[in-house]
Each structure stands twice: as C-alpha cells, then as structure tokens.
Design a protein around this motif. Structure first.
Motif, PDB file in Angstrom:
ATOM      1  N   GLY A 171       0.621  -3.503  -2.449  1.00 33.09           N
ATOM      2  CA  GLY A 171       0.482  -3.880  -1.047  1.00 33.09           C
ATOM      3  C   GLY A 171       0.349  -2.685  -0.129  1.00 33.09           C
ATOM      4  N   VAL A 172       1.189  -1.692  -0.346  1.00 34.98           N
ATOM      5  CA  VAL A 172       1.128  -0.493   0.496  1.00 34.98           C
ATOM      6  C   VAL A 172      -0.190   0.239   0.272  1.00 34.98           C
ATOM      7  CG1 VAL A 172       2.175   1.760   0.965  1.00 34.98           C
ATOM      8  CG2 VAL A 172       3.623  -0.258   0.690  1.00 34.98           C
ATOM      9  N   ALA A 173      -0.644   0.307  -0.959  1.00 34.96           N
ATOM     10  CA  ALA A 173      -1.934   0.947  -1.231  1.00 34.96           C
ATOM     11  C   ALA A 173      -3.069   0.185  -0.556  1.00 34.96           C
ATOM     12  CB  ALA A 173      -2.172   1.041  -2.728  1.00 34.96           C
ATOM     13  N   ALA A 174      -3.018  -1.145  -0.605  1.00 35.90           N
ATOM     14  CA  ALA A 174      -4.058  -1.955   0.041  1.00 35.90           C
ATOM     15  C   ALA A 174      -4.063  -1.743   1.549  1.00 35.90           C
ATOM     16  CB  ALA A 174      -3.859  -3.432  -0.288  1.00 35.90           C
ATOM     17  N   VAL A 175      -2.886  -1.740   2.162  1.00 37.21           N
ATOM     18  CA  VAL A 175      -2.808  -1.494   3.612  1.00 37.21           C
ATOM     19  C   VAL A 175      -3.323  -0.086   3.919  1.00 37.21           C
ATOM     20  CG1 VAL A 175      -1.243  -1.209   5.582  1.00 37.21           C
ATOM     21  CG2 VAL A 175      -0.948  -3.142   4.022  1.00 37.21           C
ATOM     22  N   GLY A 176      -2.953   0.861   3.078  1.00 40.16           N
ATOM     23  CA  GLY A 176      -3.430   2.229   3.286  1.00 40.16           C
ATOM     24  C   GLY A 176      -4.942   2.320   3.251  1.00 40.16           C
ATOM     25  N   ILE A 177      -5.543   1.633   2.299  1.00 38.22           N
ATOM     26  CA  ILE A 177      -7.003   1.659   2.177  1.00 38.22           C
ATOM     27  C   ILE A 177      -7.666   0.896   3.317  1.00 38.22           C
ATOM     28  CG2 ILE A 177      -8.933   0.808   0.771  1.00 38.22           C
ATOM     29  CD1 ILE A 177      -7.121   1.457  -1.711  1.00 38.22           C
ATOM     30  N   LEU A 178      -7.168  -0.312   3.593  1.00 39.72           N
ATOM     31  CA  LEU A 178      -7.825  -1.190   4.564  1.00 39.72           C
ATOM     32  C   LEU A 178      -7.543  -0.823   6.020  1.00 39.72           C
ATOM     33  CD1 LEU A 178      -7.211  -4.587   2.745  1.00 39.72           C
ATOM     34  CD2 LEU A 178      -9.350  -3.273   2.843  1.00 39.72           C
ATOM     35  N   ALA A 179      -6.366  -0.310   6.306  1.00 40.73           N
ATOM     36  CA  ALA A 179      -5.994  -0.089   7.710  1.00 40.73           C
ATOM     37  C   ALA A 179      -5.741   1.366   8.079  1.00 40.73           C
ATOM     38  CB  ALA A 179      -4.744  -0.916   8.043  1.00 40.73           C
ATOM     39  N   LEU A 180      -5.424   2.191   7.100  1.00 44.44           N
ATOM     40  CA  LEU A 180      -5.041   3.567   7.431  1.00 44.44           C
ATOM     41  C   LEU A 180      -6.067   4.606   6.986  1.00 44.44           C
ATOM     42  CD1 LEU A 180      -1.237   3.318   6.515  1.00 44.44           C
ATOM     43  CD2 LEU A 180      -2.330   2.986   8.744  1.00 44.44           C
ATOM     44  N   GLY A 181      -7.189   4.147   6.454  1.00 43.90           N
ATOM     45  CA  GLY A 181      -8.259   5.073   6.090  1.00 43.90           C
ATOM     46  C   GLY A 181      -8.000   5.901   4.845  1.00 43.90           C
ATOM     47  N   GLU A 182      -7.127   5.428   3.966  1.00 44.83           N
ATOM     48  CA  GLU A 182      -6.858   6.169   2.737  1.00 44.83           C
ATOM     49  C   GLU A 182      -7.992   5.957   1.730  1.00 44.83           C
ATOM     50  OE1 GLU A 182      -2.928   5.148   1.372  1.00 44.83           O
ATOM     51  OE2 GLU A 182      -1.993   5.840   3.221  1.00 44.83           O
ATOM     52  N   SER A 183      -8.060   6.824   0.769  1.00 48.01           N
ATOM     53  CA  SER A 183      -9.131   6.818  -0.226  1.00 48.01           C
ATOM     54  C   SER A 183      -9.166   5.521  -1.031  1.00 48.01           C
ATOM     55  CB  SER A 183      -8.937   8.000  -1.186  1.00 48.01           C
ATOM     56  OG  SER A 183      -9.779   7.865  -2.306  1.00 48.01           O
ATOM     57  N   ALA A 184     -10.394   5.057  -1.273  1.00 49.60           N
ATOM     58  CA  ALA A 184     -10.611   3.906  -2.157  1.00 49.60           C
ATOM     59  C   ALA A 184     -11.502   4.348  -3.305  1.00 49.60           C
ATOM     60  CB  ALA A 184     -11.236   2.751  -1.390  1.00 49.60           C
ATOM     61  N   SER A 185     -11.199   5.512  -3.863  1.00 48.21           N
ATOM     62  CA  SER A 185     -12.024   6.041  -4.943  1.00 48.21           C
ATOM     63  C   SER A 185     -11.947   5.116  -6.157  1.00 48.21           C
ATOM     64  CB  SER A 185     -11.543   7.444  -5.335  1.00 48.21           C
ATOM     65  OG  SER A 185     -10.293   7.362  -5.993  1.00 48.21           O
ATOM     66  N   PRO A 186     -12.971   5.110  -6.971  1.00 48.50           N
ATOM     67  CA  PRO A 186     -12.968   4.255  -8.159  1.00 48.50           C
ATOM     68  C   PRO A 186     -11.762   4.511  -9.073  1.00 48.50           C
ATOM     69  CG  PRO A 186     -15.169   5.078  -7.758  1.00 48.50           C
ATOM     70  CD  PRO A 186     -14.254   5.787  -6.796  1.00 48.50           C
TER      71      PRO A 186
END
Length: 105
Positions: free
Chosen positions: A69-84
C-alpha cells in the motif's frame, strides 16, 4: 473475524506510514497525530487478530499489506519510481501475501 481485523490493521499501516512521512519528522502536528493514532489502532487490531492466527502468517500479511500500500501511494501520489524491477519485487510481495492467506484458509 481475525482476518478482517488483520486486513484493516494492514490498511491502517498504510495510513500511518504515509502520515508519518507527511509529518516531516514530527514537525507538523496533524500528520503526526494521525500517524501515531492510526499506528496505535493498527497495533491493537493486529494484536487481536493474533489471538486466532499464527504469528508468522499474520505479521507477514500485515507487513505485506502495508508495504504494498505504501509503495502504491508512493508511486501514484508521491512521484516515486515505478521501474519494472521495483514493480516485479512488489508483485513477489503480493504473491507471498496471497499465498499465505490461501495456505492458512
């Protein structure tokens, strides 16, 4: 009921982790309060779930829900990396959480 408590506790883990990130090292009052209160509730719910579930399974699922969940929020809302590679690692966590749930029934 134990599984419901565990899932809600895991979802609250997402809330408190993001709130503590937003608290900026406890320098912002309301995110700090939200983080601490939801962490306490999450721990209580985890403790109640542990009455009926194996500790290793329950803890792994609780942490897994929070991590995903935290990783998803980071990717979707905080601009964190979504590398493969990062997404593949998160998929492995998801598979582990689902697998543990299936094994424990």
């Amino acid at each position: 009921m134990a599984w419901i408590l565990l899932i809600v506790a895991g979802l609250l883990e997402i809330v408190w982790a993001i709130a503590l990130k937003q608290s900026d090292g406890f320098t912002r009052l309301w995110p700090s309060v939200l983080g601490l209160v939801t962490a306490a509730i999450s721990f209580v719910m985890l403790t109640l779930a542990l009455k009926d579930l194996p500790a290793g399974t329950a803890y792994a699922i609780w942490v897994g829900i929070g991590a995903l969940g935290v990783a998803a929020v980071g990717i979707l809302a905080l601009g964190e990396s979504a590398s493969p590679l990062r997404l593949a690692c998160l998929l492995l966590i998801l598979l582990g959480v689902v697998g543990l749930r299936l094994v424990e029934g």
